[in-house]
Scaffold this active site. Structure first.
Site, PDB file in Angstrom:
ATOM      1  N   SER A 284       2.667  -5.972  -1.170  1.00 25.80           N
ATOM      2  CA  SER A 284       1.308  -5.580  -1.508  1.00 25.80           C
ATOM      3  C   SER A 284       0.948  -5.925  -2.963  1.00 25.80           C
ATOM      4  CB  SER A 284       1.136  -4.086  -1.220  1.00 25.80           C
ATOM      5  OG  SER A 284      -0.208  -3.698  -1.317  1.00 25.80           O
ATOM      6  N   LYS A 309       2.815  -8.107   2.899  1.00 30.85           N
ATOM      7  CA  LYS A 309       1.850  -7.058   3.232  1.00 30.85           C
ATOM      8  C   LYS A 309       0.537  -7.397   2.526  1.00 30.85           C
ATOM      9  CE  LYS A 309      -0.149  -2.812   3.231  1.00 30.85           C
ATOM     10  NZ  LYS A 309      -1.463  -2.476   2.623  1.00 30.85           N
ATOM     11  N   GLN A 313      -6.348  -1.623   3.003  1.00 35.40           N
ATOM     12  CA  GLN A 313      -6.735  -0.394   3.695  1.00 35.40           C
ATOM     13  C   GLN A 313      -7.793   0.376   2.882  1.00 35.40           C
ATOM     14  OE1 GLN A 313      -3.135  -1.141   3.731  1.00 35.40           O
ATOM     15  NE2 GLN A 313      -3.925  -2.113   5.569  1.00 35.40           N
TER      16      GLN A 313
END
Length: 530
Positions: A284, A309, A313
């Protein structure tokens, strides 16, 4: 529950107003199903659980990262990223069902009343927490509380026969994301960042200033095992390395327009050699930072392919404190590479299997085992070096997983917590003696040797825990176990930074980074300069 259902119903009504006729029918269908089950089902139902199960079921069909968190889970998720919490200000470990104070945070509530490293907390208020198999999370709930409130703890100290009682006024406790910042050699600084929290950029700048005063010209930033965190923090840190106007990352989704983040003119380390360490646990925000640095040829990425990743979100809070984390877009590096690795919708089990599959394919052991199609080839924005899309960030310099020092026997000892427990036992028995024998960490690092008796104690404890002794594997892992024990003892007596100063002796990525960063021609060649 009624409040949550009314909230969900309101959301459904809103959706019905803006969706197409088909979607409106689907929303009414969902509402009717809930009404029928809660009012007509043969047995009694838990309507709150029905709502939560419905939400979870829908999210599980989307992607591996859209999920639902109840109120407690939502709080636990966000708290470590906020940079602080309210508590008593200690670092602790659980050892044989007893809470051992590892460190007392300087200036914190516990230090002010005299709590010390090595103390064992036996009782919190009127509840005994030692020897009762209490979960660590339950213990933390008893120690934490609102700033200004009081908690009473009873402590066993050394060989003193009586418990000592302390009344502690809880305060705001900082949560640090910088595990280590030290000079690896006279001109090279090293930083270890464990997550991207709200305070991480400030921690970085503070550490950078201190290391520069010590002569730092080049930097190794360790993101191995860093699973990410706050997007804005990743952007802030990339801004420290990139010059004004350079694209750091952009996001885009089916219903989310492209949003770009660019570097400003405030960077404090836009020059100087830079190496970022990554591995399969780097995800991420770590991948956003590494991807930006790589795409602009600002520094080298050393290690193994990152996790992959790259889904964004969006938190959707519920009125009871619970939360939906819904994937709304994807991250892209400046060259246009999607960070997200492929996945099957709704099939998170296969998604979690990815790292095992990488190992089985040999990807963690050899760069030659990693194959990319021509469609996944990109070129960096300055030197036009070849880099790869398809999920994760492929390093410029590959470091294979070191399987020589890891054995099944060592893994079982470590997984059972025995390596950590033996180190803590040693510190508990010898804290004063170590402090008096070694004036400071430098003396400890140079002269302290883990006694063979401590290794024997580890083997014995393993046997007692039904971990069968394997002499061949023990001999293979022995020196690394010895190094681990020394690093853990240093952590418990000094700090986490001292742990890394010792354990990095056997960190292959760290050692390779030192080799490259101190060889300007090699560094420039790896970056594609002629």
């Amino acid at each position: 529950m009624k409040k949550k259902f009314l909230y969900v119903a309101a959301m459904i009504l809103t959706c019905m107003q803006v969706f197409s006729q088909a979607n409106s029918q689907e929303a009414r269908k969902l509402s009717l199903a809930f009404y029928a089950i809660s009012n007509l089902y043969v047995d009694s139902t838990n309507t709150e659980k029905l709502v939560e199960d419905a939400i979870v079921g829908m999210l599980q069909k989307l992607d591996p990262h859209s999920d639902y968190l109840d109120a407690e889970e939502a709080k636990e998720l966000t708290e470590p990223l906020q940079g602080n919490f309210d508590g008593i200000g200690i670092q602790f470990n659980m050892l044989t069902d007893t809470l051992y104070v590892i460190q007392v945070i300087p200036g914190g509530p516990s230090e002010k009343v005299g709590l010390m490293a090595g103390d064992r907390i036996i009782q919190v208020n009127d509840t005994v927490i030692a020897g009762v198999n209490m979960r660590t999370t339950d213990i933390m709930k008893r120690l934490r509380g609102k700033k200004g409130t009081e908690v009473s703890v009873k402590v066993k100290r050394g060989n003193q026969p009586e418990l000592i009682e302390f009344r502690i006024i809880r305060g705001q406790i900082p949560v640090y994301s910088m595990d280590a910042a030290y000079m690896a050699d006279p001109t090279t600084g090293y930083m270890k960042l464990n997550r991207f929290a709200s305070s991480s950029a400030d921690e970085f700048r503070s550490a950078l200033a201190k290391l520069k005063k010590q002569g730092m010209q080049n930097l190794i930033l360790d993101l191995q095992g860093n699973g990410g965190g706050i997007l804005g923090t990743a952007i802030d840190l990339a801004d420290e390395f990139l010059s004004r106007g350079k694209l750091i990352v952009y996001t885009e989704g089916n219903k989310e327009p492209r949003t770009e983040a660019e570097a400003t003119s405030k960077g404090d380390f836009e020059n100087g050699r830079l190496i970022i360490l990554v591995d399969e646990g780097s995800a991420s925000a770590s991948e956003i930072l590494a991807g930006a640095v790589q795409d602009w040829d600002r520094g080298l990425i050393v290690g193994r392919r990152t996790f992959g990743k790259g889904l964004v979100q969006k938190p959707i809070p519920m009125p009871d404190g619970s939360m939906i984390r819904l994937t709304v877009s994807r991250y892209y590096t400046p060259t246009g590479r999607s960070i997200q690795k492929p996945f099957e919708k709704g099939n998170s089990a296969d998604y979690r299997q990815d790292l095992i599959d990488r190992y089985n394919r040999g990807e963690l052991l050899s760069a030659d085992s990693i194959h990319f199609s021509d469609s996944l080839i990109y070129h960096t924005l300055v030197n036009e070096r070849v880099v790869y899309g398809g999920g994760g960030i492929m390093p410029d310099v590959f470091i294979p997983l070191d399987t020589a020092r890891y054995t099944a026997y060592h893994s079982r000892l470590a997984a059972s917590g025995l390596v950590n427990r033996v180190a803590m036992n040693y510190v508990d028995r010898n804290r004063g003696n170590v402090a008096s024998t070694y004036n400071d960490f430098t003396a400890f690092k140079e002269r302290f040797e883990v006694p063979d008796a401590l290794l024997d104690e580890l083997v014995s404890m393993g046997t007692n825990d039904k971990i069968e002794f394997n002499e061949e594997q023990y001999e293979q892992s022995r020196e690394f176990i010895r190094l681990q024990l020394k690093a853990l003892i240093a952590r418990d007596i000094y700090d986490m930074g001292e742990y890394y100063q010792i354990i990095n002796v056997e960190n292959a990525a760290y050692q390779k980074a030192l080799e490259i960063i101190n060889n300007e021609s090699l560094y420039q060649r790896e970056l594609g300069y002629k």
